[in-house]
Design a protein around this motif. Structure first.
Motif, PDB file in Angstrom:
ATOM      1  N   GLU A   1     -50.970 -19.687 -10.076  1.00 30.81           N
ATOM      2  CA  GLU A   1     -50.388 -18.722  -9.145  1.00 30.81           C
ATOM      3  C   GLU A   1     -48.930 -18.544  -9.556  1.00 30.81           C
ATOM      4  OE1 GLU A   1     -50.027 -17.730  -4.445  1.00 30.81           O
ATOM      5  OE2 GLU A   1     -49.818 -19.833  -5.032  1.00 30.81           O
ATOM      6  N   LEU A   2     -48.581 -17.332  -9.922  1.00 34.18           N
ATOM      7  CA  LEU A   2     -47.237 -16.988 -10.360  1.00 34.18           C
ATOM      8  C   LEU A   2     -46.578 -16.186  -9.238  1.00 34.18           C
ATOM      9  CD1 LEU A   2     -45.346 -17.022 -12.923  1.00 34.18           C
ATOM     10  CD2 LEU A   2     -46.249 -14.740 -13.402  1.00 34.18           C
TER      11      LEU A   2
ATOM     12  N   VAL B   1     -40.878  -9.249  -4.296  1.00 30.89           N
ATOM     13  CA  VAL B   1     -41.746 -10.414  -4.472  1.00 30.89           C
ATOM     14  C   VAL B   1     -43.058  -9.936  -5.082  1.00 30.89           C
ATOM     15  CG1 VAL B   1     -42.932 -12.337  -3.357  1.00 30.89           C
ATOM     16  CG2 VAL B   1     -40.710 -11.566  -2.477  1.00 30.89           C
ATOM     17  N   VAL B   2     -43.422 -10.569  -6.202  1.00 29.84           N
ATOM     18  CA  VAL B   2     -44.663 -10.247  -6.903  1.00 29.84           C
ATOM     19  C   VAL B   2     -45.441 -11.542  -7.063  1.00 29.84           C
ATOM     20  CG1 VAL B   2     -45.664  -9.395  -9.055  1.00 29.84           C
ATOM     21  CG2 VAL B   2     -43.608  -8.304  -8.131  1.00 29.84           C
ATOM     22  N   ARG B   3     -46.719 -11.521  -6.662  1.00 31.18           N
ATOM     23  CA  ARG B   3     -47.592 -12.703  -6.819  1.00 31.18           C
ATOM     24  C   ARG B   3     -48.810 -12.301  -7.622  1.00 31.18           C
ATOM     25  NH1 ARG B   3     -45.939 -13.850  -1.579  1.00 31.18           N
ATOM     26  NH2 ARG B   3     -44.988 -15.906  -1.408  1.00 31.18           N
ATOM     27  N   ARG B   4     -49.219 -13.198  -8.508  1.00 32.13           N
ATOM     28  CA  ARG B   4     -50.437 -12.996  -9.291  1.00 32.13           C
ATOM     29  C   ARG B   4     -51.132 -14.329  -9.478  1.00 32.13           C
ATOM     30  NH1 ARG B   4     -50.850  -8.398 -13.015  1.00 32.13           N
ATOM     31  NH2 ARG B   4     -49.817  -6.742 -11.883  1.00 32.13           N
TER      32      ARG B   4
ATOM     33  N   ALA C   1     -47.630 -22.333  -9.884  1.00 31.62           N
ATOM     34  CA  ALA C   1     -48.422 -23.291  -9.105  1.00 31.62           C
ATOM     35  C   ALA C   1     -49.792 -23.465  -9.749  1.00 31.62           C
ATOM     36  CB  ALA C   1     -48.574 -22.811  -7.671  1.00 31.62           C
ATOM     37  N   ASP C   2     -50.179 -24.720  -9.940  1.00 34.35           N
ATOM     38  CA  ASP C   2     -51.480 -25.044 -10.544  1.00 34.35           C
ATOM     39  C   ASP C   2     -52.576 -24.895  -9.496  1.00 34.35           C
ATOM     40  OD1 ASP C   2     -53.651 -26.057 -11.912  1.00 34.35           O
ATOM     41  OD2 ASP C   2     -52.851 -28.087 -12.090  1.00 34.35           O
TER      42      ASP C   2
ATOM     43  N   VAL D   1     -37.262 -26.413 -13.520  1.00 36.55           N
ATOM     44  CA  VAL D   1     -38.181 -27.527 -13.279  1.00 36.55           C
ATOM     45  C   VAL D   1     -39.392 -27.218 -14.152  1.00 36.55           C
ATOM     46  CG1 VAL D   1     -39.533 -28.823 -11.596  1.00 36.55           C
ATOM     47  CG2 VAL D   1     -37.354 -27.750 -10.899  1.00 36.55           C
ATOM     48  N   PRO D   2     -39.527 -27.904 -15.302  1.00 30.36           N
ATOM     49  CA  PRO D   2     -40.572 -27.543 -16.262  1.00 30.36           C
ATOM     50  C   PRO D   2     -41.951 -27.382 -15.622  1.00 30.36           C
ATOM     51  CG  PRO D   2     -39.115 -29.175 -17.213  1.00 30.36           C
ATOM     52  CD  PRO D   2     -38.737 -29.044 -15.762  1.00 30.36           C
ATOM     53  N   GLU D   3     -42.573 -26.256 -15.973  1.00 29.16           N
ATOM     54  CA  GLU D   3     -43.916 -25.884 -15.539  1.00 29.16           C
ATOM     55  C   GLU D   3     -44.052 -25.745 -14.025  1.00 29.16           C
ATOM     56  OE1 GLU D   3     -47.024 -28.036 -17.535  1.00 29.16           O
ATOM     57  OE2 GLU D   3     -46.131 -27.668 -19.501  1.00 29.16           O
TER      58      GLU D   3
END
Length: 168
Positions: A127-128, A10-13, A120-121, A81-83
């Motif tokens: 947030e990726l 799991v990678v979050r940025r 995520a906006d 699910v686009p974007e």
């Protein structure tokens, strides 16, 4: 899910770009070639058939001092699910996108990794979250984790910076 033999990566940025831009970086093959692969690697080609059941194929070229070999990562999109969310399989393939047999894989490499990329906006930031499920517990899973971080480093320091400069 993890068990004694497998692990999830799991990678979050948090990226300084809107979701639409980050989505495009993952789905536009011309942009994928600008950041795909670990540090010092390049991506000479990418193809994307962005639909459920569609496939993708990204190439990765090692630097000369590491042998200069070209390898390929490919798979099939299982949910889009686009974007918001991309789900796909991930395997080492030949240049035509056919997964390599076990005897041609690096030791400890797992084929058909289930990958989920979530966007995520955060009010203009993104947030990726990337989750790769089913890796064998091996040195190869450590390399995959490091390689994804290095790819995202290129995405954030090189690609996003040049896109921001071009805009204005």
């Amino acid at each position: 899910m993890t068990n004694d033999e497998t692990t999830d990566i799991v990678v979050r940025r948090i990226l300084n770009a809107p979701v639409a831009t980050v989505w495009k970086l993952w789905t536009d093959p011309e942009l994928v070639t600008e950041w795909w692969g670990p540090e010092d690697y390049t991506s000479p080609s990418a193809s994307v058939d962005l639909r459920e059941g569609g496939s993708y194929l990204f190439s990765m070229l090692a630097p000369a001092e590491q042998g200069g070999a070209e390898s390929f990562t490919g798979g099939v999109y299982t949910a889009i699910v686009p974007e918001q969310r991309l789900e796909f399989t991930q395997s080492i393939t030949d240049e035509d996108g056919v997964p390599l047999p076990a005897d041609r894989l690096p030791e400890g490499f797992t084929q058909n990794i289930r990958t989920v990329v979530e966007f995520a906006d955060l009010g203009g930031l993104t947030e990726l979250t990337i989750t790769e499920s089913g890796w064998s517990r091996s040195l190869m899973s450590v390399f995959a984790y490091a390689g994804m971080h290095q790819s995202l480093d290129k995405l954030t320091t090189d690609v996003l910076r040049s896109m921001t400069a071009a805009i204005g």
